[in-house]
Design a protein around this motif. Structure first.
Motif, mmCIF file in Angstrom:
data_model
loop_
_atom_site.group_PDB
_atom_site.id
_atom_site.type_symbol
_atom_site.label_atom_id
_atom_site.label_comp_id
_atom_site.label_asym_id
_atom_site.label_seq_id
_atom_site.Cartn_x
_atom_site.Cartn_y
_atom_site.Cartn_z
ATOM 1 N N SER A 1 22.980 49.882 19.524
ATOM 2 C CA SER A 1 23.921 50.007 20.402
ATOM 3 C C SER A 1 24.673 48.737 20.645
ATOM 4 N N ALA A 2 24.158 47.452 20.245
ATOM 5 C CA ALA A 2 24.880 46.159 20.393
ATOM 6 C C ALA A 2 26.299 46.351 19.751
ATOM 7 N N SER A 3 26.242 47.039 18.342
ATOM 8 C CA SER A 3 27.177 47.119 17.660
ATOM 9 C C SER A 3 28.551 47.651 18.148
ATOM 10 N N ILE A 4 28.542 48.499 19.630
ATOM 11 C CA ILE A 4 29.455 48.729 20.026
ATOM 12 C C ILE A 4 29.491 48.306 21.655
ATOM 13 N N MET A 5 28.917 46.895 21.777
ATOM 14 C CA MET A 5 28.912 46.716 23.056
ATOM 15 C C MET A 5 29.320 45.237 23.196
ATOM 16 N N GLN A 6 29.560 44.631 22.067
ATOM 17 C CA GLN A 6 29.851 43.102 22.027
ATOM 18 C C GLN A 6 31.432 43.044 21.649
ATOM 19 N N GLY A 7 32.139 41.908 21.978
ATOM 20 C CA GLY A 7 33.668 41.379 21.365
ATOM 21 C C GLY A 7 34.481 42.294 22.241
ATOM 22 N N ALA A 8 35.671 41.575 21.964
ATOM 23 C CA ALA A 8 36.855 42.212 22.741
ATOM 24 C C ALA A 8 37.232 43.557 22.237
ATOM 25 N N GLU A 9 36.975 43.912 20.971
ATOM 26 C CA GLU A 9 37.421 45.020 20.494
ATOM 27 C C GLU A 9 36.724 46.313 21.146
ATOM 28 N N TYR A 10 35.339 45.915 21.805
ATOM 29 C CA TYR A 10 34.561 46.978 22.448
ATOM 30 C C TYR A 10 34.552 46.840 24.100
ATOM 31 N N ALA A 11 35.475 46.102 24.566
ATOM 32 C CA ALA A 11 35.651 46.127 26.074
ATOM 33 C C ALA A 11 35.798 47.331 26.680
ATOM 34 N N ASN A 12 36.412 48.246 25.927
ATOM 35 C CA ASN A 12 36.503 49.545 26.564
ATOM 36 C C ASN A 12 35.434 50.346 26.836
ATOM 37 N N VAL A 13 34.433 50.082 25.941
ATOM 38 C CA VAL A 13 33.164 50.598 25.888
ATOM 39 C C VAL A 13 32.403 50.089 27.176
ATOM 40 N N ARG A 14 32.348 48.904 27.312
ATOM 41 C CA ARG A 14 31.829 48.142 28.667
ATOM 42 C C ARG A 14 32.251 48.536 29.773
ATOM 43 N N ALA A 15 33.521 48.967 29.640
ATOM 44 C CA ALA A 15 34.248 49.206 30.936
ATOM 45 C C ALA A 15 33.771 50.499 31.361
ATOM 46 N N LEU A 16 33.688 51.257 30.535
ATOM 47 C CA LEU A 16 33.350 52.907 30.771
ATOM 48 C C LEU A 16 31.991 52.950 31.386
ATOM 49 N N TYR A 17 31.062 52.094 30.755
ATOM 50 C CA TYR A 17 29.588 52.162 31.253
ATOM 51 C C TYR A 17 29.634 51.347 32.819
ATOM 52 N N ARG A 18 30.543 50.157 32.741
ATOM 53 C CA ARG A 18 30.503 49.812 34.054
ATOM 54 C C ARG A 18 31.166 50.787 35.206
ATOM 55 N N SER A 19 31.911 51.576 34.864
ATOM 56 C CA SER A 19 32.545 52.579 35.667
ATOM 57 C C SER A 19 31.430 53.729 36.365
ATOM 58 N N SER A 20 30.291 53.671 35.613
ATOM 59 C CA SER A 20 29.133 54.682 35.825
ATOM 60 C C SER A 20 28.306 54.048 36.661
ATOM 61 N N GLY A 21 28.580 52.585 37.007
ATOM 62 C CA GLY A 21 27.514 51.836 37.628
ATOM 63 C C GLY A 21 26.590 51.056 36.846
ATOM 64 N N PHE A 22 26.590 50.972 35.578
ATOM 65 C CA PHE A 22 25.634 49.899 34.884
ATOM 66 C C PHE A 22 25.967 48.481 34.835
ATOM 67 N N SER A 23 25.089 47.656 35.077
ATOM 68 C CA SER A 23 25.286 46.288 35.001
ATOM 69 C C SER A 23 25.332 45.590 33.753
ATOM 70 N N ASP A 24 25.910 44.378 33.659
ATOM 71 C CA ASP A 24 26.047 43.603 32.288
ATOM 72 C C ASP A 24 24.683 43.431 31.752
ATOM 73 N N GLU A 25 23.658 43.170 32.502
ATOM 74 C CA GLU A 25 22.253 43.000 32.068
ATOM 75 C C GLU A 25 21.710 44.403 31.529
ATOM 76 N N GLU A 26 21.942 45.552 32.241
ATOM 77 C CA GLU A 26 21.473 46.951 31.388
ATOM 78 C C GLU A 26 22.123 47.305 30.292
ATOM 79 N N MET A 27 23.435 46.792 29.816
ATOM 80 C CA MET A 27 24.249 46.991 28.664
ATOM 81 C C MET A 27 23.734 46.084 27.641
#
Length: 559
Positions: free
Chosen positions: A5-31
């Protein structure tokens, strides 16, 4: 170790993925932790799945406790019992492939690191296991547990003190023959299934949950815990913790589900008198795991172990008795000398390590090899001119007087016609009822001929009539029956050319099924046979792509 999962959780190119998880309430630590998918087949229709929401929450807690982030998603979960005996049953076996495909699509689309599979009933369990071995990412299976049995101390047709759901259909036959009163029939209906859970007998649901444990994909001592016992919720938490150990150590399903593990499961199925449907499902799991296993090898493995656990419908015990006697680990200990070495199971221990701490608590329920319930194995694969590619019988559920049966063919072109004929009293002692056009393609969907056989048993014809079909049976069937006849009628198999009055011989001891004095090649030259159901939707696609039941009724998915 970097997780998938880290392959789509890191770097500016996958900021959209982190944003979508944050929109569901997941924290940086959980991701930053391994992402674990929980496949929950809960619905409000299937009583075997009624407790899965609670179990899922406990699994999540176990995952969090051991350093992971759980993310739940759903899949279908049909109830065989509710689907039985009408057109809806044609959809149930096809859901197995739907479930495997659902799991593959969700896990791959979101780059999950591991999966916990939660289900209980007939096609859900093998569908989940098929998805797991296909993906080959860390995975573990958790079932919801069997229902508690009903209690019937007088005139119990199984001979013990417990009853289960399957007695209801059998009682319909008894009611029609005047063997029981309508008041008694109503009592049975209202008392046979007292709690939620998968059916209390050794049907396909509990068979496959037991085999998931026997092949090492469920925690030891987990398969048979009743659905309403508190221990079931503790095991859910332990399962959540266990998936994290599998992820951390990168132990994947194909490390666990080896040829040896499947061979052990076939032997366990024989020892417990498991469902005939286990043949379909073990062959399908083998296909997904890219393990070479055919139906006749299944048969040879099965006959190496006698029937040792007298569970309904092949005895008077229930899953509750089996659980209290020690369950799957105890029966494996009883047949330990026949089992192949298995180096790893889902608790990261070997089979030998697991069995070394196991106890057989009741040797009347879990017999020793030298004191079997039946000397024959639980499953027999038959062959003959009616079924050159194989057929499946369950000797442990067939009265010994009917292990060799010769009778004249009474042919029905569909399950519906057969049910109507049986209820109208058309079938008489000494006949072989033939129900054709009910295989994977002909059904389509290979429905169960459960009701037809149960009616005959209830009418006191269970050992006086044999029922053969290119369809299949429930794990709860008893009486004289043979299913999975291959090739099926829709594949131009010999069963399509049987005629009323043909003499048919079924010999379970010799593992043969023959039409006497019939030249099928000559009949094919003289007779054209065609029976076609026009279907649409998913069944249209299923009919065009499904393989023979002798191959597990799989839909091929690789070149």
């Amino acid at each position: 170790m970097e997780y998938r999962s880290a392959s789509i959780m890191q770097g500016a190119e996958y900021a959209n993925v982190r944003a979508l998880y944050r929109s569901s309430g997941f924290s940086d630590e959980e991701m930053k932790k391994p992402i674990i998918g929980i496949v929950n087949s809960f619905n409000e229709i299937c009583p075997g799945h009624a407790n899965l929401r609670i179990l899922t929450e406990r699994v999540k807690q176990g995952i969090y406790a051991n350093g992971g982030t759980p993310m739940e998603f759903g899949t279908v979960g049909a109830c065989d019992g509710i689907s039985m005996g009408h057109s809806g049953m044609r959809y149930v076996l096809p859901t197995r492939e739907m479930i495997a495909n659902d799991i593959e699509a969700m896990v791959e689309a979101h780059k999950l690191d591991g999966i916990v599979l939660i289900g209980s009933c007939d096609k859900i369990v093998p569908g989940m296991l098929m998805g797991a071995v296909r993906l080959n990412l860390p995975a573990i299976f958790l079932n919801g547990g069997p229902t508690l049995p009903g209690r019937m101390t007088e005139n119990n047709p199984y001979g013990g003190q417990y009853i289960d759901h399957s007695i209801i259909q059998q009682s319909e036959g008894a009611l029609k023959q005047g063997l029981i009163s309508e008041e008694m029939f109503n009592w049975v209906e209202n008392n046979a299934v007292p709690t939620i859970g998968s059916c209390a007998m050794l049907g396909t649901a509990n068979t496959m949950c037991c085999l998931a444990e026997s092949m090492g994909m469920s925690l030891p001592n987990s398969a048979t815990i009743p659905a309403v016992y508190s221990r079931r919720y503790a095991v859910a938490f332990e399962t959540g913790k266990a998936i994290m150990e599998l992820v951390f150590k990168n132990i994947c399903p194909r490390d666990i589900v080896t040829k040896e593990a499947l061979t052990n499961s076939i032997r366990v199925n024989s020892a417990i008198g498991g469902s005939t449907n286990a043949v379909l499902h073990i062959l399908a799991i083998a296909y997904e795991a890219e393990i070479s296993l055919d139906i006749f090898e299944f048969g040879e493995i099965s006959i190496s172990v006698p029937h040792l656990v007298p569970m309904i419908p092949a005895g008077d015990c229930t899953l509750l008795d089996f659980y209290e006697a020690g369950g799957v680990q105890a029966i494996m200990k009883s047949i330990r000398s026949c089992l192949d070495k298995q180096d790893i199971t889902c608790n990261t221990k070997s089979l030998d390590e697991n069995l070394s701490i196991c106890e057989i608590r009741n040797k009347n329920v879990i017999r020793e090899m030298d004191n079997p319930v039946h000397q024959c194995g639980g499953i027999a694969i038959l062959k003959g001119n009616i079924a050159p590619a194989g057929a499946v019988a369950k000797p442990s559920a067939v009265p010994s007087s009917a292990h060799h049966f010769v009778g004249s063919a009474h042919i029905y072109e569909s399950e519906e016609d057969a049910l109507l004929g049986i209820r109208n009293g058309e079938v008489v002692s000494g006949e072989v009822v033939v129900i054709r056009n009910e295989g994977p393609k002909g059904g389509p969907g290979m429905p169960e001929m459960y009701k037809a056989m149960k009616l005959l048993v209830g009418m006191n014809l269970g050992d006086k009539v044999c029922l053969i079909t290119d369809g299949r049976f429930s794990g709860s069937n008893n009486g004289c029956f043979v299913g999975h006849i291959c090739p099926e009628a829709a594949d131009d198999g010999p069963i399509a050319y049987l005629k009323n009055g043909d003499m048919i011989e079924v010999d379970l001891n010799a593992r043969t099924i023959e039409a006497l004095n019939v030249d099928f090649e000559q009949r094919k030259k003289e007779t054209s046979y065609e029976y076609n159901r026009n279907v649409k939707g998913y069944l249209h696609h299923y009919k065009r792509t499904v393989s023979s039941s002798s191959n597990g009724a799989i839909i091929p998915n690789r070149d």
